[in-house]
Design an enzyme around this catalytic site. Structure first.
Site, PDB file in Angstrom:
ATOM      1  N   ALA A  88       0.850  -1.181   0.000  1.00 28.60           N
ATOM      2  CA  ALA A  88       0.000   0.000   0.000  1.00 28.60           C
ATOM      3  C   ALA A  88       0.897   1.246   0.000  1.00 28.60           C
ATOM      4  O   ALA A  88       2.085   1.171   0.323  1.00 28.60           O
ATOM      5  CB  ALA A  88      -0.911   0.000   1.220  1.00 28.60           C
TER       6      ALA A  88
ATOM      7  N   GLY B 165      -0.101  -4.867   0.881  1.00 27.13           N
ATOM      8  CA  GLY B 165      -1.326  -4.745   0.095  1.00 27.13           C
ATOM      9  C   GLY B 165      -1.244  -5.448  -1.237  1.00 27.13           C
ATOM     10  O   GLY B 165      -2.259  -5.913  -1.771  1.00 27.13           O
TER      11      GLY B 165
ATOM     12  N   GLU C  75       3.918  -5.704   7.223  1.00 23.88           N
ATOM     13  CA  GLU C  75       3.334  -4.606   7.995  1.00 23.88           C
ATOM     14  C   GLU C  75       3.874  -4.526   9.418  1.00 23.88           C
ATOM     15  O   GLU C  75       3.979  -3.442   9.995  1.00 23.88           O
ATOM     16  CB  GLU C  75       1.802  -4.748   8.028  1.00 23.88           C
ATOM     17  CG  GLU C  75       1.098  -4.467   6.713  1.00 23.88           C
ATOM     18  CD  GLU C  75       0.995  -5.678   5.808  1.00 23.88           C
ATOM     19  OE1 GLU C  75       0.281  -5.596   4.794  1.00 23.88           O
ATOM     20  OE2 GLU C  75       1.636  -6.718   6.117  1.00 23.88           O
TER      21      GLU C  75
ATOM     22  N   GLU D 251      -2.051  -8.971  -0.528  1.00 19.66           N
ATOM     23  CA  GLU D 251      -3.474  -9.028  -0.209  1.00 19.66           C
ATOM     24  C   GLU D 251      -4.325  -8.914  -1.465  1.00 19.66           C
ATOM     25  O   GLU D 251      -5.333  -9.619  -1.614  1.00 19.66           O
ATOM     26  CB  GLU D 251      -3.822  -7.913   0.778  1.00 19.66           C
ATOM     27  CG  GLU D 251      -3.239  -8.157   2.160  1.00 19.66           C
ATOM     28  CD  GLU D 251      -3.370  -6.969   3.088  1.00 19.66           C
ATOM     29  OE1 GLU D 251      -3.764  -7.153   4.245  1.00 19.66           O
ATOM     30  OE2 GLU D 251      -3.073  -5.836   2.646  1.00 19.66           O
TER      31      GLU D 251
END
Length: 291
Positions: free
Chosen positions: A99, A142, A165, A145
């Site tokens: 992300a 992300g 993360e 994911e």
């Protein structure tokens, strides 16, 4: 309409959609309509939607704008009767390196709650048509994911998967602790999320995270071939089958078996089920009509 006026008209994304609707024609998928992605309809039968993440300087970091564009295109492909399956890919260097940290760095808890932060990332997972991730390079945070939101993951030989993360003082927020556990089991998911360690394509295949591994240069073509093969089947039955498989992750075995049986029974109300079985008996190719 003058030529310059027509070109200006066609370069406007909202006007493209309006024109397509008015003409009853296929949707426009113009690269000029998007800032962070490239969009094409590919395959020999033009039945595969291809989304390429396109933020090369940021290693395809998933900013809010990129995910909004992905979700919008997913909806377009979902309503396009010619598209049977969708492929999402990035560059050879990175599927998506995570992300966009700079975008979320100064978020507060209150802001996250008020905006339901990351909620709109679910569009890929909610798509009723099959979605294939073609992962080269980094698929971290992300990016990992997003790949797991897809129904099938194909990886290039240089792919790297991870949920780092924890190294940033946070945890995954778009399915990393939930989907990864369902893919690879508790022990491996704990190891990856608590250390931030990455796994390569071969290990990811061994763990069950990835279906197949290919040379980098042929990865996207292989994903498109798979999407084309899926696209030859009845879209109606494909959607039902996808729903049945996904149900296995969310119910008990007894509930899942009951759902599967009733869905199987439901296919006998469709013309495509009758056509498929009749074609088999008559030793010919089926002509599915999505009915």
């Amino acid at each position: 309409m003058a030529t310059r006026q027509l070109l200006r008209f066609l370069n406007n994304g909202s006007q493209q959609a309006l024109l397509a609707k008015q003409l009853g024609a296929a949707r426009f998928y113009s690269a000029g309509s998007y800032e962070f992605i490239k969009v094409e309809v590919v395959g020999e039968q033009k039945n595969v939607g291809l989304i390429t993440l396109n933020r090369p300087k940021a290693l395809n970091a998933l900013c809010n704008g990129l995910m909004l564009e992905v979700n919008n295109v997913i909806r377009d492909f979902e309503s396009d009767k010619k598209v049977g399956a969708i492929v999402i890919t990035g560059s050879e260097k990175a599927f998506a390196a995570g992300a966009d940290i700079k975008e979320m760095q100064n978020n507060t808890y209150a802001q996250c709650i008020r905006s339901n932060f990351l909620n709109h990332w679910n569009g890929v997972a909610q798509c009723r048509k099959p979605v294939i991730a073609a992962v080269n390079g980094f698929a971290l945070g992300g990016g990992c994911e997003l790949a797991m939101m897809c129904d099938i993951i194909y990886a290039g030989e240089t792919a790297k998967f991870g949920q780092p993360e924890i190294l940033l003082g946070t945890i995954p927020g778009a399915g990393g602790t939930q989907r990864l556990t369902r893919y690879v089991g508790k022990s491996k998911a704990m190891e990856m999320t608590l250390t931030g360690n990455q796994v390569n394509a071969v290990e990811a295949e061994k763990m069950g995270l990835v279906s197949k591994v290919f040379p980098v240069g042929s990865l996207v073509d292989e994903a498109i071939k798979l999407a084309e093969k899926i696209g030859k089947n009845s879209p109606l039955i494909v959607a039902l089958c996808k729903e049945a498989v996904n149900t296995a992750y969310e119910t008990t075995l007894a509930e899942g078996l009951h759902f599967e049986k009733r869905t199987f029974h439901a296919t006998f109300a469709t013309k495509d089920r009758l056509e498929g079985m009749t074609a088999f008996v008559e030793k010919r190719a089926a002509n599915f009509t999505n009915e």
